[in-house]
Each structure stands twice: as structure tokens, then as C-alpha cells.
Design an enzyme around this catalytic site. Structure first.
Site, PDB file in Angstrom:
ATOM      1  CG  ASP A   1      -1.892  -0.806   0.963  1.00  0.00           C
ATOM      2  OD1 ASP A   1      -2.509  -1.715  -0.267  1.00  0.00           O
ATOM      3  OD2 ASP A   1      -2.874  -1.361   2.289  1.00  0.00           O
TER       4      ASP A   1
ATOM      5  NE  ARG B   1      -3.465  -1.742  -4.658  1.00  0.00           N
ATOM      6  CZ  ARG B   1      -3.075  -1.361  -3.332  1.00  0.00           C
ATOM      7  NH1 ARG B   1      -3.065  -1.535  -2.878  1.00  0.00           N
ATOM      8  NH2 ARG B   1      -3.072  -3.580  -3.075  1.00  0.00           N
TER       9      ARG B   1
END
Length: 310
Positions: free
Chosen positions: A109, A160
């Protein structure tokens, strides 16, 4: 057991509950990306404890024999970045070794803008060492991100692409209006289609951006990523044609995450409450029963798989 509404956005407090949810989604063609909730451990023992749980989690995911490709999603500050880059890399290396052994993908993340350099450096190093078994999040609202995309486009991992994160950004380094963030996200998608080898990972709940990506892909493989509990019908529909991955959080630190999700997805939350008060009694959700698509009220700047600082 989690209270109503919270259990729409959080799979449970244990890894077993998260894997049960993942198994149900896998039957719908949706791959799980499991996350142990937590971040910003300032002492090494706490970071080591979460890293150890991730190592056990990848074993459990492998033993579950899920259809598709299981993954985990890890916050750098959860596994030691606040204790220093050396601690972070040591613990990430252990998690990744277990994940590679058990054929589980690892996502990093992205958190505050101050963590970007360390996170991307770790991604670049470990993606090459693991033959691409690592992915990382790039946030379009940061002005630097197009340059980061160019630098990482040939790294053998996955990128991402999200609109932005949940943390405040200084205006000197970030786009801060919805219009400019949308423009930045479109530019990021366009450049990814031109430069990224392998699939482009589109992580947003914004229908306009999803349509933009499908229209512009021009033969590029697409993967869509969603949060658990947000636009479930869209997830199922897209999964009939594209790879779809769902972020599946679990753990005892679920309260802040669930509250943030409920605030940002008012339509779903209201229907979850209504269903709790007036059960349908036939196993169907309120959305499926009334046959309509529920609008998702979310900030464009946080409509991807962002860190929420839970």
C-alpha cells in the site's frame, strides 16, 4: 462477530473469517487481496508481530486452495517503516519469502507522501528479487507520479493506479481539486497503457474512470480492484470479462476502517441498515432485491484502494 454495517466492509476479526469471505468471492471470479488492518507501528515488536501474522496468513491462503490468484496487501508502516527503512526491508523480506514459497502475491500500500520514496525503493528491489511477485500503489494526485510510473514501468511487478490517498497533501506537491485529480488520473492511465508491460491495474470505484480505462485500453490487459462492500454488483459484472480483485480487510482494529467506509459510501450504508431493520428473509441483499444499482458517494480523491490511516 462484527456489528451490522461494519461487516459489509470488514470480513471479520480473524484470518479464518477473511479466508471464508475470500472463498465466497473466488466462486464469483473475484480474487482476494487480504489485509490485516493496522498501520504506523512505532516499535519493532509490534511490527514483527504483524509481519509474523502475514507469514501465517499466506500459508493459510495457500492451504485454502482458492480459485484464481490470492494476494495480501501490506502497509509499510505496519511492518516497520516508522522504525526505519532497515527494519521495514528486513520484515518485508520475510513476508515476501513466505509469499513466494506459497505462491501468494504481495501488494504494498501507499501511505503519506513522506513514505513514497522508501516504499517505491523497496518495491523496485523486491520485485526484481522475486521475479515480479510484488505490486505497489501509485497515487495520481501526487505531481511526481507520472515520473514514478516512467521509472517503474519496466520493473517486473504490478502497479496499482489510484486517484489518491486519505492523507492530506501539501498543495505544493499535489493536485487538490476533484477536476485536476481526475485529469491526473486519466493522464496516468494513458501513460500506463503506453509504457507498462503486463496488465494495467485500475483501482477506483468511479464509473467514469472505469469506462475511460476500458475504452482506452486498446488490447492492454486490465485488472480492476475494489474495496470489499463497495459496488459489489459492478465487481461481479466486470469479473465476467476482466480480472477483478477485492481488498478484504480483517482484524481487531476494524472500527476506524469501517467508520471511514460507511461515511464515504452513504448509499450502501443506508441500505445495510435498512436490511438489518427489515430482513428480506430470502438470502438476498437489499440491492439485489430491488434490482437497482446503488450510487456510491465517495470523494474522487479517495476513490481507489487508498490507505485510510486506520
Amino acid at each position: 462477530m462484527l456489528p451490522p454495517v461494519a461487516n459489509r466492509f470488514v470480513a471479520g476479526e480473524t484470518a479464518a473469517e477473511a479466508i471464508d469471505h475470500a472463498r465466497r468471492q473466488a466462486k464469483l471470479g473475484i480474487d482476494p487481496m487480504v489485509n490485516l488492518l493496522g498501520s504506523h507501528h512505532a516499535d519493532r515488536p509490534a511490527a514483527e508481530a504483524d509481519a509474523a501474522e502475514y507469514r501465517l496468513l499466506v500459508e493459510d491462503l495457500a492451504e485454502a486452495d482458492l480459485e484464481g490468484e490470492p494476494a495480501i496487501s501490506v502497509k509499510p508502516t505496519q511492518i516497520g517503516l516508522d522504525c526505519g527503512e532497515t527494519v521495514f526491508r528486513d520484515l518485508l523480506g520475510g513476508v515476501l519469502e513466505a509469499a513466494v514459497t506459497h505462491d501468494v502475491f504481495v501488494w504494498l500500500d501507499m501511505e503519506e507522501h513522506t513514505t513514497v520514496d522508501a516504499t517505491l525503493a523497496a518495491y523496485e528491489r523486491f520485485a526484481r528479487l522475486s521475479d515480479g511477485r510484488v505490486g505497489v500503489c501509485l497515487q495520481a494526485d501526487l505531481e511526481r507520479t507520472l515520473d514514478d510510473l516512467e521509472r517503474l514501468a519496466d520493473v517486473p511487478g504490478k502497479l496499482r493506479l489510484v486517484k489518491g490517498g486519505a492523507y492530506d497533501r501539501p498543495s505544493e506537491i499535489a493536485y487538490t481539486t476533484d477536476t485536476r485529480i481526475d485529469q491526473a488520473y486519466r493522464r496516468l492511465l494513458d501513460r500506463a497503457f503506453e509504457t507498462v508491460e503486463g496488465p494495467v491495474v485500475v483501482a477506483t470505484h468511479d464509473p467514469e474512470m472505469i469506462e475511460y480505462a476500458t475504452d482506452r485500453a486498446d488490447g492492454t490487459d486490465l485488472e480492476f480492484q475494489f474495496l470489499m462492500g463497495v459496488r459489489p454488483r459492478a465487481q461481479r459484472t466486470l469479473a465476467t470479462e476482466y480480472d477483478v480483485c477485492q481488498f478484504v480487510p480483517y482484524g481487531t482494529r476494524w472500527k476506524r476502517w469501517a467508520i471511514n467506509r460507511a461515511k464515504r459510501n452513504v448509499g450502501f450504508t443506508a441500505r445495510a441498515v435498512a436490511e438489518t431493520l427489515v430482513p428480506l428473509g430470502n438470502g438476498e441483499t437489499f440491492e439485489e432485491e430491488v434490482g437497482v444499482s446503488v450510487p456510491v458517494h465517495e470523494s474522487p480523491a479517495t476513490s481507489g484502494l487508498e490507505s485510510t490511516g486506520e
